[in-house]
Scaffold this motif. Structure first.
Motif, PDB file in Angstrom:
ATOM      1  N   UNK A  87      26.121 -56.968  64.569  1.00  0.00           N
ATOM      2  CA  UNK A  87      27.301 -56.611  63.740  1.00  0.00           C
ATOM      3  C   UNK A  87      26.217 -57.581  62.184  1.00  0.00           C
ATOM      4  N   UNK A  88      26.667 -58.425  62.352  1.00  0.00           N
ATOM      5  CA  UNK A  88      25.898 -58.339  60.915  1.00  0.00           C
ATOM      6  C   UNK A  88      24.693 -58.930  60.379  1.00  0.00           C
ATOM      7  N   UNK A  89      24.968 -58.515  59.135  1.00  0.00           N
ATOM      8  CA  UNK A  89      23.175 -58.160  58.941  1.00  0.00           C
ATOM      9  C   UNK A  89      22.059 -59.366  58.485  1.00  0.00           C
ATOM     10  N   UNK A  90      20.769 -59.130  59.323  1.00  0.00           N
ATOM     11  CA  UNK A  90      19.679 -59.879  58.686  1.00  0.00           C
ATOM     12  C   UNK A  90      19.794 -60.603  57.599  1.00  0.00           C
ATOM     13  N   UNK A 177      36.673 -58.104  72.636  1.00  0.00           N
ATOM     14  CA  UNK A 177      34.848 -58.244  71.985  1.00  0.00           C
ATOM     15  C   UNK A 177      34.534 -58.923  71.120  1.00  0.00           C
ATOM     16  N   UNK A 178      35.564 -59.488  70.169  1.00  0.00           N
ATOM     17  CA  UNK A 178      34.496 -60.125  68.879  1.00  0.00           C
ATOM     18  C   UNK A 178      33.285 -61.097  69.669  1.00  0.00           C
ATOM     19  N   UNK A 179      32.454 -60.177  68.659  1.00  0.00           N
ATOM     20  CA  UNK A 179      31.070 -60.907  68.684  1.00  0.00           C
ATOM     21  C   UNK A 179      29.745 -61.253  67.699  1.00  0.00           C
ATOM     22  N   UNK A 180      30.340 -61.520  66.750  1.00  0.00           N
ATOM     23  CA  UNK A 180      28.940 -62.404  65.531  1.00  0.00           C
ATOM     24  C   UNK A 180      29.837 -63.294  64.908  1.00  0.00           C
ATOM     25  N   UNK A 181      30.070 -64.056  65.284  1.00  0.00           N
ATOM     26  CA  UNK A 181      29.849 -65.662  64.644  1.00  0.00           C
ATOM     27  C   UNK A 181      29.186 -66.073  63.744  1.00  0.00           C
ATOM     28  N   UNK A 182      27.753 -65.498  64.109  1.00  0.00           N
ATOM     29  CA  UNK A 182      26.651 -66.429  62.559  1.00  0.00           C
ATOM     30  C   UNK A 182      26.170 -65.346  62.333  1.00  0.00           C
ATOM     31  N   UNK A 183      26.132 -65.975  61.072  1.00  0.00           N
ATOM     32  CA  UNK A 183      25.369 -65.288  59.809  1.00  0.00           C
ATOM     33  C   UNK A 183      24.719 -66.025  58.578  1.00  0.00           C
ATOM     34  N   UNK A 184      23.944 -64.631  57.873  1.00  0.00           N
ATOM     35  CA  UNK A 184      22.527 -65.111  57.948  1.00  0.00           C
ATOM     36  C   UNK A 184      23.456 -65.006  55.654  1.00  0.00           C
ATOM     37  N   UNK A 185      23.201 -67.056  55.704  1.00  0.00           N
ATOM     38  CA  UNK A 185      23.498 -67.640  54.528  1.00  0.00           C
ATOM     39  C   UNK A 185      23.448 -66.517  52.630  1.00  0.00           C
ATOM     40  N   UNK A 204      32.951 -58.817  60.182  1.00  0.00           N
ATOM     41  CA  UNK A 204      33.277 -57.432  59.985  1.00  0.00           C
ATOM     42  C   UNK A 204      35.188 -56.897  59.755  1.00  0.00           C
ATOM     43  N   UNK A 205      35.608 -57.683  61.047  1.00  0.00           N
ATOM     44  CA  UNK A 205      37.246 -57.329  61.164  1.00  0.00           C
ATOM     45  C   UNK A 205      37.579 -57.933  60.682  1.00  0.00           C
ATOM     46  N   UNK A 206      37.242 -59.696  59.438  1.00  0.00           N
ATOM     47  CA  UNK A 206      37.767 -60.297  59.212  1.00  0.00           C
ATOM     48  C   UNK A 206      38.594 -59.999  58.102  1.00  0.00           C
ATOM     49  N   UNK A 207      39.275 -60.722  57.538  1.00  0.00           N
ATOM     50  CA  UNK A 207      39.098 -60.784  55.722  1.00  0.00           C
ATOM     51  C   UNK A 207      38.688 -60.388  54.772  1.00  0.00           C
ATOM     52  N   UNK A 208      37.226 -60.908  55.156  1.00  0.00           N
ATOM     53  CA  UNK A 208      36.247 -60.821  53.622  1.00  0.00           C
ATOM     54  C   UNK A 208      35.929 -59.486  55.015  1.00  0.00           C
ATOM     55  N   UNK A 209      35.826 -58.309  55.987  1.00  0.00           N
ATOM     56  CA  UNK A 209      35.493 -57.413  56.467  1.00  0.00           C
ATOM     57  C   UNK A 209      35.696 -56.415  55.980  1.00  0.00           C
ATOM     58  N   UNK A 210      35.546 -55.151  56.414  1.00  0.00           N
ATOM     59  CA  UNK A 210      35.697 -53.550  56.040  1.00  0.00           C
ATOM     60  C   UNK A 210      37.197 -53.359  56.029  1.00  0.00           C
ATOM     61  N   UNK A 272      37.997 -48.345  65.832  1.00  0.00           N
ATOM     62  CA  UNK A 272      36.433 -48.874  65.593  1.00  0.00           C
ATOM     63  C   UNK A 272      36.238 -50.470  65.154  1.00  0.00           C
ATOM     64  N   UNK A 273      36.925 -50.968  65.881  1.00  0.00           N
ATOM     65  CA  UNK A 273      36.895 -52.596  65.918  1.00  0.00           C
ATOM     66  C   UNK A 273      35.814 -53.338  67.135  1.00  0.00           C
ATOM     67  N   UNK A 274      35.047 -52.511  67.262  1.00  0.00           N
ATOM     68  CA  UNK A 274      33.961 -53.482  68.730  1.00  0.00           C
ATOM     69  C   UNK A 274      32.749 -53.529  67.892  1.00  0.00           C
ATOM     70  N   UNK A 275      32.243 -55.430  67.962  1.00  0.00           N
ATOM     71  CA  UNK A 275      31.089 -55.738  67.266  1.00  0.00           C
ATOM     72  C   UNK A 275      30.092 -54.991  68.509  1.00  0.00           C
ATOM     73  N   UNK A 276      28.963 -54.535  67.886  1.00  0.00           N
ATOM     74  CA  UNK A 276      27.656 -54.767  68.298  1.00  0.00           C
ATOM     75  C   UNK A 276      27.565 -56.038  69.356  1.00  0.00           C
TER      76      UNK A 276
END
Length: 381
Positions: A87-90, A177-185, A204-210, A272-276
């Motif tokens: 869910x988080x981009x590269x 179902x949250x599955x995106x705790x790691x992201x690129x800096x 993406x579902x957090x306060x800094x998301x959509x 609309x809340x499901x992470x990849x």
């Protein structure tokens, strides 16, 4: 529960992913598919959105998604590209890596709309990808609930009541179902690199998301009242269109998601809340979709909810809080969130007690919740 039509309905999945090259950087090639009803783009040119046809079950929907996924992978393989199943981009070198989807011809308005979104939100936000689950009850089942003369108006009010309940409980499927705790800096800063384990289990579902810059407050007296409350935000410029209503749950009309199409009534509800899910080849666990179906069924049988402006704001806050990695101190209605989730799952298991398959799905989710509880208290007995 005795009504066999209760379990029937129409199902659909929309899956967003990004295309990356052999170096796992965002692909800079044009979208390799002719846009169709099933394979298209969302915000950017290097994104692929798969949209299943309307299906009669979760399993049928998964089967169709698998066929579409295979078509995409086979095509991308020929050009040395793959699908980014997170869910988080590269890594993002800069926003130049994110070309707006190049819709042309009769679809040019789609590009102009996305350029408006770019100015309001920036491009990075639009890279978050996920799964949308669409569902509507079988009209035959709904007819068994209503014996009056104006079925269409009653059906719309049924979905308005359902929307309120699902919106107020949107935090629960997110929690499970949250599955995106790691992201690129580079998500935070141009040129930065390296993995970050932030404070969210789903960025993406957090306060800094959509989210919109405000909490849209909607009205539910009737479908016309609901539509008018959305139009007011469009008319005053707070929203470009109804599609910019960034809430975890949506009501959808038939056809194109345009506010005027609600003149034909509600078509379905969208979660609309499901992470990849990177552990699943298709990005989604069928059990989680089965659970979403059961949750919708369960909530449809709960008393009407007075979804006041205060509760609408709280629903958004609850959803954002459920996206936190550390849930210590997070409560729902004054109850610790994991305990509240357990209470609801217990109630659902009792509600579906006569259906072995449904109970099995709920217990599957209970096991995931138990793992979160064990992690919290550091004791697994």
């Amino acid at each position: 529960m005795e009504n066999e039509l209760f379990f029937k309905g129409k199902f659909g999945i929309e899956r967003e992913t990004l295309r990356v090259d052999k170096d796992l950087r965002l692909s800079q090639t044009p979208h390799p598919f002719t846009d169709t009803a099933n394979i298209t783009r969302d915000f950017c040119e290097n994104q692929i959105e798969l949209i299943t046809s309307v299906c009669s079950s979760v399993q049928e929907t998964i089967s169709e998604l698998e066929k579409l996924d295979r078509t995409v992978r086979d095509t991308l393989d020929k050009s040395g590209e793959i699908i980014w199943m997170y869910s988080n981009p590269p890594h993002i070198a800069s926003e130049d890596d994110i070309p707006v989807a190049n819709f042309t011809g009769r679809h040019s308005e789609k590009r102009r709309y996305r350029e408006q979104l770019e100015k309001r939100y920036g491009k990075r936000l639009m890279l978050f990808s996920g799964i949308h689950f669409n569902f509507s009850f079988d009209d035959g089942y709904l007819h068994t609930l209503y014996k009056g003369d104006d079925f269409s108006a009653w059906r719309d009010s049924f979905y308005l009541r359902l929307y309120k309940q699902v919106s107020f409980h949107s935090w629960l499927p997110l929690l499970l179902t949250a599955a995106s705790p790691i992201y690129d800096r580079s998500l935070d800063e141009d040129g930065a690199a390296g993995a970050v384990l932030g404070k969210y289990s789903s960025v993406r579902s957090s306060e800094r998301g959509y989210w919109n810059s405000f909490v849209p407050i909607l009205r539910f007296g009737s479908l016309a009242d609901f539509v008018e409350s959305v139009k007011e935000y469009v008319d005053n410029g707070s929203l470009f269109s109804a599609s910019e209503l960034y809430l975890p749950v949506r009501l959808k009309p038939k056809g194109v998601n345009h506010i005027d199409n609600f003149a034909g009534g509600v078509s379905h509800i969208e979660l609309r809340m499901f992470d990849l899910n990177p552990t699943e080849d298709l990005g989604i666990d069928a059990n989680d979709l089965e659970f979403a179906h059961l949750l919708i069924m369960y909530l449809s049988c709960q008393p009407d909810l007075d979804f006041t402006p205060e509760r609408q704001v709280q629903a958004v806050k609850n959803h954002q809080n459920a996206a936190l990695y550390n849930l210590d101190g997070v409560t729902i209605d004054g109850v610790p969130i994991l305990e509240k989730a357990s209470e609801i799952l217990d109630s659902m298991e009792e509600f579906f007690r006569s259906n072995t398959d449904a109970v099995g799905i709920i217990r599957y989710e209970k096991d995931k919740l138990k793992n979160r509880l064990c992690e919290r208290i550091k004791v697994c007995g």
